[in-house]
Design a protein around this motif. Structure first.
Motif, PDB file in Angstrom:
ATOM      1  N   CYS A  82       0.853  -1.193   0.000  1.00 14.14           N
ATOM      2  CA  CYS A  82       0.000   0.000   0.000  1.00 14.14           C
ATOM      3  C   CYS A  82       0.883   1.236   0.000  1.00 14.14           C
ATOM      4  N   GLU A  83       0.572   2.212  -0.857  1.00 13.24           N
ATOM      5  CA  GLU A  83       1.396   3.407  -1.004  1.00 13.24           C
ATOM      6  C   GLU A  83       0.674   4.671  -0.560  1.00 13.24           C
ATOM      7  N   THR A  84      -0.393   4.535   0.199  1.00 14.25           N
ATOM      8  CA  THR A  84      -1.159   5.698   0.635  1.00 14.25           C
ATOM      9  C   THR A  84      -0.351   6.543   1.616  1.00 14.25           C
ATOM     10  N   GLN A  85      -0.266   7.841   1.349  1.00 15.80           N
ATOM     11  CA  GLN A  85       0.474   8.753   2.212  1.00 15.80           C
ATOM     12  C   GLN A  85      -0.420   9.259   3.345  1.00 15.80           C
ATOM     13  N   ALA A  86       0.189   9.437   4.515  1.00 17.61           N
ATOM     14  CA  ALA A  86      -0.529  10.029   5.640  1.00 17.61           C
ATOM     15  C   ALA A  86      -0.798  11.503   5.361  1.00 17.61           C
ATOM     16  N   HIS A  87      -1.973  11.959   5.714  1.00 14.81           N
ATOM     17  CA  HIS A  87      -2.307  13.370   5.532  1.00 14.81           C
ATOM     18  C   HIS A  87      -1.599  14.200   6.598  1.00 14.81           C
ATOM     19  N   PRO A  88      -1.120  15.407   6.248  1.00 14.78           N
ATOM     20  CA  PRO A  88      -0.428  16.242   7.245  1.00 14.78           C
ATOM     21  C   PRO A  88      -1.222  16.479   8.517  1.00 14.78           C
ATOM     22  N   CYS A  89      -2.564  16.580   8.415  1.00  9.44           N
ATOM     23  CA  CYS A  89      -3.363  16.806   9.617  1.00  9.44           C
ATOM     24  C   CYS A  89      -3.320  15.589  10.535  1.00  9.44           C
ATOM     25  N   GLN A  90      -3.166  14.374   9.950  1.00  8.30           N
ATOM     26  CA  GLN A  90      -3.034  13.176  10.771  1.00  8.30           C
ATOM     27  C   GLN A  90      -1.681  13.139  11.460  1.00  8.30           C
ATOM     28  N   VAL A  91      -0.648  13.594  10.756  1.00  5.91           N
ATOM     29  CA  VAL A  91       0.684  13.654  11.356  1.00  5.91           C
ATOM     30  C   VAL A  91       0.695  14.660  12.501  1.00  5.91           C
ATOM     31  N   GLN A  92       0.094  15.821  12.293  1.00  7.90           N
ATOM     32  CA  GLN A  92       0.061  16.856  13.313  1.00  7.90           C
ATOM     33  C   GLN A  92      -0.683  16.386  14.563  1.00  7.90           C
ATOM     34  N   GLU A  93      -1.691  15.539  14.370  1.00  5.54           N
ATOM     35  CA  GLU A  93      -2.481  15.051  15.503  1.00  5.54           C
ATOM     36  C   GLU A  93      -1.664  14.126  16.409  1.00  5.54           C
ATOM     37  N   LEU A  94      -0.672  13.403  15.824  1.00  8.32           N
ATOM     38  CA  LEU A  94       0.019  12.366  16.581  1.00  8.32           C
ATOM     39  C   LEU A  94       1.373  12.795  17.141  1.00  8.32           C
ATOM     40  N   VAL A  95       2.115  13.650  16.441  1.00  3.27           N
ATOM     41  CA  VAL A  95       3.467  13.997  16.891  1.00  3.27           C
ATOM     42  C   VAL A  95       3.444  15.340  17.610  1.00  3.27           C
ATOM     43  N   ASN A  96       4.516  15.624  18.370  1.00  6.31           N
ATOM     44  CA  ASN A  96       4.575  16.901  19.083  1.00  6.31           C
ATOM     45  C   ASN A  96       4.895  18.049  18.130  1.00  6.31           C
ATOM     46  N   GLN A  97       4.829  19.262  18.620  1.00  2.00           N
ATOM     47  CA  GLN A  97       4.961  20.456  17.785  1.00  2.00           C
ATOM     48  C   GLN A  97       6.334  20.554  17.135  1.00  2.00           C
ATOM     49  N   GLU A  98       7.377  20.197  17.873  1.00  2.00           N
ATOM     50  CA  GLU A  98       8.734  20.287  17.331  1.00  2.00           C
ATOM     51  C   GLU A  98       8.944  19.310  16.182  1.00  2.00           C
ATOM     52  N   VAL A  99       8.475  18.080  16.347  1.00  2.00           N
ATOM     53  CA  VAL A  99       8.621  17.075  15.289  1.00  2.00           C
ATOM     54  C   VAL A  99       7.790  17.460  14.070  1.00  2.00           C
ATOM     55  N   PHE A 100       6.579  17.979  14.299  1.00  2.00           N
ATOM     56  CA  PHE A 100       5.744  18.365  13.166  1.00  2.00           C
ATOM     57  C   PHE A 100       6.356  19.537  12.410  1.00  2.00           C
ATOM     58  N   ALA A 101       6.974  20.489  13.122  1.00  2.00           N
ATOM     59  CA  ALA A 101       7.635  21.615  12.450  1.00  2.00           C
ATOM     60  C   ALA A 101       8.759  21.113  11.556  1.00  2.00           C
ATOM     61  N   LYS A 102       9.501  20.111  12.018  1.00  2.48           N
ATOM     62  CA  LYS A 102      10.562  19.515  11.218  1.00  2.48           C
ATOM     63  C   LYS A 102       9.971  18.821  10.003  1.00  2.48           C
ATOM     64  N   TYR A 103       8.883  18.094  10.204  1.00  3.04           N
ATOM     65  CA  TYR A 103       8.197  17.410   9.097  1.00  3.04           C
ATOM     66  C   TYR A 103       7.682  18.410   8.076  1.00  3.04           C
ATOM     67  N   ASP A 104       7.067  19.471   8.550  1.00  2.00           N
ATOM     68  CA  ASP A 104       6.502  20.487   7.661  1.00  2.00           C
ATOM     69  C   ASP A 104       7.592  21.161   6.837  1.00  2.00           C
ATOM     70  N   ARG A 105       8.736  21.439   7.482  1.00  2.00           N
ATOM     71  CA  ARG A 105       9.849  22.091   6.788  1.00  2.00           C
ATOM     72  C   ARG A 105      10.438  21.168   5.718  1.00  2.00           C
ATOM     73  N   MET A 106      10.661  19.896   6.063  1.00  2.00           N
ATOM     74  CA  MET A 106      11.234  18.957   5.100  1.00  2.00           C
ATOM     75  C   MET A 106      10.261  18.651   3.964  1.00  2.00           C
ATOM     76  N   LEU A 107       8.965  18.636   4.282  1.00  2.00           N
ATOM     77  CA  LEU A 107       7.957  18.401   3.245  1.00  2.00           C
ATOM     78  C   LEU A 107       7.950  19.540   2.239  1.00  2.00           C
ATOM     79  N   LEU A 108       8.114  20.767   2.738  1.00  2.00           N
ATOM     80  CA  LEU A 108       8.185  21.929   1.847  1.00  2.00           C
ATOM     81  C   LEU A 108       9.424  21.856   0.970  1.00  2.00           C
ATOM     82  N   MET A 109      10.576  21.503   1.554  1.00  2.00           N
ATOM     83  CA  MET A 109      11.812  21.406   0.791  1.00  2.00           C
ATOM     84  C   MET A 109      11.709  20.329  -0.282  1.00  2.00           C
ATOM     85  N   THR A 110      11.090  19.204   0.063  1.00  2.00           N
ATOM     86  CA  THR A 110      10.915  18.119  -0.904  1.00  2.00           C
ATOM     87  C   THR A 110      10.024  18.557  -2.055  1.00  2.00           C
ATOM     88  N   SER A 111       8.974  19.286  -1.738  1.00  2.00           N
ATOM     89  CA  SER A 111       8.066  19.777  -2.780  1.00  2.00           C
ATOM     90  C   SER A 111       8.775  20.773  -3.697  1.00  2.00           C
TER      91      SER A 111
END
Length: 330
Positions: free
Chosen positions: A127-156
């Protein structure tokens, strides 16, 4: 069962309500609220601000109802195989696979901390379904999500062909460029550069090649097809590429067949003779075997000294030799 009135009303609501209310489509309500129709019950007309907003409201209510039903149900986690209440689980939106939040929290944290933001996919096999950013934000803390958001932007941004990064190491700001031009202007530090060679913008002149890029350019050009070769020639200039190829070939030949004078650094090729070499540029003596500098007053003592690594190796590797050293200064 046995409820005649309820059965009658249920059938009416299922089969006859739309025709009774004068509705042609269950999702489209007529805007003609002033028509005089005896078959239309006035209770079927709602006084709402905008009919265009009615469908999104219905869909949002349906979404909330589905979520409420999901939270009250039990699901087996596909990772830990424990049965959890829906409120303790998440469901991937595209594939509907369900996992408990505890397992997905650990999974998301590991992937984000390793820099694999594209690895937040459903763990189900193939299965190749990607997790939605809102689901990631719900589960991880603010610092980890900020890192995820920044890297996701760079990848895009990396995937956008019309976006490059400012070549200044202290800046690295994303710069939008024109596909038809090699011109880049960083809006952050105002550095104007060529998007091909990353150096200061040089107009229509060919790109300059850094010394450490000659080998890479030669290999890329030699292994390219005709179309790619034309693009490289247009980018760097045909004469520049030919010079780079020739210089790299010369360097390869020197690395293979010559050695460096320990005194002046000149490249020396040995054609014949013994292993005591004399540089034709600075007249220094050195050993061909170990490249050690030899004293001018007695260069042959290097081959007679007891502790010398080249003892008795004056003529090693020589089949035919002359009395004088034959060499070539490159």
């Amino acid at each position: 069962k046995g409820s005649v009135i309820l059965f009658t009303w249920t059938n009416f609501l299922l089969d006859d309500s739309y025709s009774f209310l004068g509705l042609e489509n269950p999702l489209i309500i007529s805007k003609d609220t002033n028509r005089k129709d005896s078959a239309l019950d006035s209770r079927a007309i709602q006084d709402i601000a905008s009919y265009d907003r009615l469908l999104p409201v219905i869909l949002e209510y349906n979404k909330q109802a589905i979520k409420l039903d999901f939270d009250k149900s039990f699901f087996p986690c596909q990772v830990c195989f424990g049965e959890k209440l829906g409120s303790q689980c998440i469901k991937f939106l595209d594939c509907d696979h369900v996992y408990c939040k505890s397992c997905m929290r650990d999974y998301f944290n590991v992937q984000i901390n390793e820099g694999n933001v594209k690895g937040l996919i459903c763990p189900y096999d193939k299965c190749e379904t990607q997790a939605h950013p809102c689901q990631v934000q719900e589960l991880v803390n603010q610092e980890v999500f900020a890192k995820y958001d920044r890297m996701l932007l760079m990848t895009s941004l990396d995937q956008m062909v019309d976006v490059v990064y400012c070549p200044r190491p202290a800046c690295q700001y994303p710069v939008s460029v024109d596909k038809e031009s090699n011109f880049g202007n960083c809006p952050s530090c105002r550095y104007v550069f060529c998007i091909l060679c990353q150096l200061v913008y040089h107009g229509l002149s060919p790109c300059k090649i850094k010394s450490d890029g000659l080998q890479k350019l030669r290999d890329e050009y030699n292994n390219a097809d005709e179309k790619t070769k034309k693009l490289l020639e247009k980018r760097y200039g045909k004469q520049t590429i030919e010079a780079a190829v020739a210089e790299c070939l010369t360097k390869d030949w020197l690395d293979q067949f010559s050695k460096t004078c320990p005194s002046c650094g000149a490249s020396i090729q040995k054609i014949d003779g013994c292993n005591k070499m004399t540089c034709m540029k600075c007249r220094a003596h050195f050993c061909w075997l170990c490249e050690e500098y030899l004293p001018r007053n007695n260069p042959y003592s290097h081959y007679n000294t007891l502790n010398s690594p080249c003892r008795n190796k004056l003529f090693e590797g020589v089949n035919e030799f002359d009395d004088e050293d034959d060499l070539m200064w490159m």
